[in-house]
Design a protein around this motif. Sequence first.
Motif, PDB file in Angstrom:
ATOM      1  N   UNK A  48      43.513  84.195  82.227  1.00  0.00           N
ATOM      2  CA  UNK A  48      42.221  84.114  82.074  1.00  0.00           C
ATOM      3  C   UNK A  48      41.393  85.546  82.021  1.00  0.00           C
ATOM      4  N   UNK A  49      42.118  86.473  82.448  1.00  0.00           N
ATOM      5  CA  UNK A  49      41.530  87.940  82.239  1.00  0.00           C
ATOM      6  C   UNK A  49      42.758  88.709  82.550  1.00  0.00           C
ATOM      7  N   UNK A  50      42.516  90.083  82.235  1.00  0.00           N
ATOM      8  CA  UNK A  50      43.524  91.144  82.222  1.00  0.00           C
ATOM      9  C   UNK A  50      44.263  91.075  83.641  1.00  0.00           C
ATOM     10  N   UNK A  51      43.552  90.993  84.657  1.00  0.00           N
ATOM     11  CA  UNK A  51      43.992  91.173  85.994  1.00  0.00           C
ATOM     12  C   UNK A  51      45.081  90.139  86.150  1.00  0.00           C
ATOM     13  N   UNK A  52      44.736  88.837  85.758  1.00  0.00           N
ATOM     14  CA  UNK A  52      45.797  87.611  86.089  1.00  0.00           C
ATOM     15  C   UNK A  52      46.991  87.877  85.042  1.00  0.00           C
ATOM     16  N   UNK A  53      46.682  88.510  83.885  1.00  0.00           N
ATOM     17  CA  UNK A  53      47.983  88.987  83.079  1.00  0.00           C
ATOM     18  C   UNK A  53      48.755  89.838  83.647  1.00  0.00           C
ATOM     19  N   UNK A  54      48.252  91.029  84.361  1.00  0.00           N
ATOM     20  CA  UNK A  54      49.058  92.125  84.876  1.00  0.00           C
ATOM     21  C   UNK A  54      49.693  91.415  86.086  1.00  0.00           C
ATOM     22  N   UNK A  55      49.232  90.572  86.812  1.00  0.00           N
ATOM     23  CA  UNK A  55      49.995  89.912  88.154  1.00  0.00           C
ATOM     24  C   UNK A  55      51.145  89.175  87.738  1.00  0.00           C
ATOM     25  N   UNK A  56      50.986  88.620  86.486  1.00  0.00           N
ATOM     26  CA  UNK A  56      52.111  87.822  85.923  1.00  0.00           C
ATOM     27  C   UNK A  56      53.363  88.890  85.797  1.00  0.00           C
ATOM     28  N   UNK A  57      52.951  89.849  85.080  1.00  0.00           N
ATOM     29  CA  UNK A  57      53.843  90.803  84.775  1.00  0.00           C
ATOM     30  C   UNK A  57      54.613  91.438  85.820  1.00  0.00           C
ATOM     31  N   UNK A  58      53.794  91.708  86.896  1.00  0.00           N
ATOM     32  CA  UNK A  58      54.001  92.154  88.224  1.00  0.00           C
ATOM     33  C   UNK A  58      55.141  91.088  88.857  1.00  0.00           C
ATOM     34  N   UNK A  59      54.906  89.958  88.750  1.00  0.00           N
ATOM     35  CA  UNK A  59      55.896  89.140  89.530  1.00  0.00           C
ATOM     36  C   UNK A  59      57.292  88.928  88.641  1.00  0.00           C
ATOM     37  N   UNK A  60      57.256  89.045  87.184  1.00  0.00           N
ATOM     38  CA  UNK A  60      58.332  89.048  86.411  1.00  0.00           C
ATOM     39  C   UNK A  60      59.293  90.254  86.915  1.00  0.00           C
ATOM     40  N   UNK A  61      58.504  91.454  86.858  1.00  0.00           N
ATOM     41  CA  UNK A  61      59.168  92.665  86.963  1.00  0.00           C
ATOM     42  C   UNK A  61      59.855  92.838  88.442  1.00  0.00           C
ATOM     43  N   UNK A  62      59.310  91.952  89.536  1.00  0.00           N
ATOM     44  CA  UNK A  62      59.888  91.817  90.749  1.00  0.00           C
ATOM     45  C   UNK A  62      61.255  91.374  90.679  1.00  0.00           C
ATOM     46  N   UNK A  63      61.060  90.088  89.880  1.00  0.00           N
ATOM     47  CA  UNK A  63      62.411  89.477  89.878  1.00  0.00           C
ATOM     48  C   UNK A  63      63.383  90.195  89.007  1.00  0.00           C
ATOM     49  N   UNK A 118      44.740  82.255  88.246  1.00  0.00           N
ATOM     50  CA  UNK A 118      44.978  83.101  89.280  1.00  0.00           C
ATOM     51  C   UNK A 118      46.613  83.286  89.302  1.00  0.00           C
ATOM     52  N   UNK A 119      47.012  84.122  90.117  1.00  0.00           N
ATOM     53  CA  UNK A 119      48.547  84.234  90.408  1.00  0.00           C
ATOM     54  C   UNK A 119      48.623  84.613  91.881  1.00  0.00           C
ATOM     55  N   UNK A 120      49.492  83.822  92.464  1.00  0.00           N
ATOM     56  CA  UNK A 120      49.878  83.989  93.980  1.00  0.00           C
ATOM     57  C   UNK A 120      51.238  84.725  94.085  1.00  0.00           C
ATOM     58  N   UNK A 121      51.164  85.640  95.173  1.00  0.00           N
ATOM     59  CA  UNK A 121      52.615  86.132  95.490  1.00  0.00           C
ATOM     60  C   UNK A 121      53.075  84.882  96.549  1.00  0.00           C
ATOM     61  N   UNK A 122      54.444  84.924  96.707  1.00  0.00           N
ATOM     62  CA  UNK A 122      55.019  83.801  97.464  1.00  0.00           C
ATOM     63  C   UNK A 122      54.497  83.435  98.842  1.00  0.00           C
TER      64      UNK A 122
END
Length: 278
Positions: A164-179, A224-228
């Motif tokens: 929906x916005x850049x912040x949501x996109x960044x959070x998606x990237x962060x979760x993939x990077x964690x993995x 939105x993106x939620x952490x576990x």
Amino acid sequence: EPHGDDIVVVAHRYGCGVAIHAPEAKVPIRALQNLATHPNLGGELLIVGLGCEKLQPEQLIAQGTQPEVIVLQEEHGYQNMIQSIVEAAENCLKRLEKRRRVSCPLSDLVVGLQCGGSDSFSGITANPAIGYAADLLVRCGASVMFSEVTEVRDGIHLLLPRAANQAVGQRLIEEMRWYDTYLELGGADRSANPAPGNKKGGLANIVEKALGSIAKSGSMPISDVLAPGEKVRGKGLIYAATPASDFVCGTMQLASGMHLQVFSTGRGTTYGLALAPV
């Protein structure tokens, strides 16, 4: 009780030998704290602790709640422990019995989506059907979660344009990077998924599996993106980062506040949750 369905026991292993302040310990602790306030429990909670564990009962009590708490080491004997637990449970049930269910609008609903035991048909039959339903629910104002980091990683290029916005996109990237970092630390790579059963069902590789899994999310923007184990914060289609393991994903979606889960299975998975309809 006529107005209560069941008693659910949630056990954990955060006892005396756990590094409770380790960086990732926040995930199971947050999940337990949020499970304790799950709406399907009707606000009635009984916490039973040993007394010397690192994760003390007080750390699971949400602000504004007054659960029953029993510390076994203060009960002076086995019979007293059992009697105290039974009496406290009865108090919870008596209060729960005074509550009544009421009808709610669809917009109040929090739905979790998950797939397991996937085969080559999952991505072209059951999962797209769930995706269609997800779109309808989102249009009605509901909150809809899809998850499973391991099973969206290789299709993340399809999800990023829907942020929906850049912040949501960044959070998606962060979760993939964690993995990716997690796999690197373990000396593993993404080819460990799919499982042998997935392959017997006709899924050749993780890319095919990811494409089928993502089909559950439908076509709406990701709001939105939620952490576990984080709680749902708003409406719309939400990506709740969880492992793909069925019961772990289900538990984390429960911690996020889902009321019910829609679970698709290709080869057949013996799966259910005590805390929510599946």
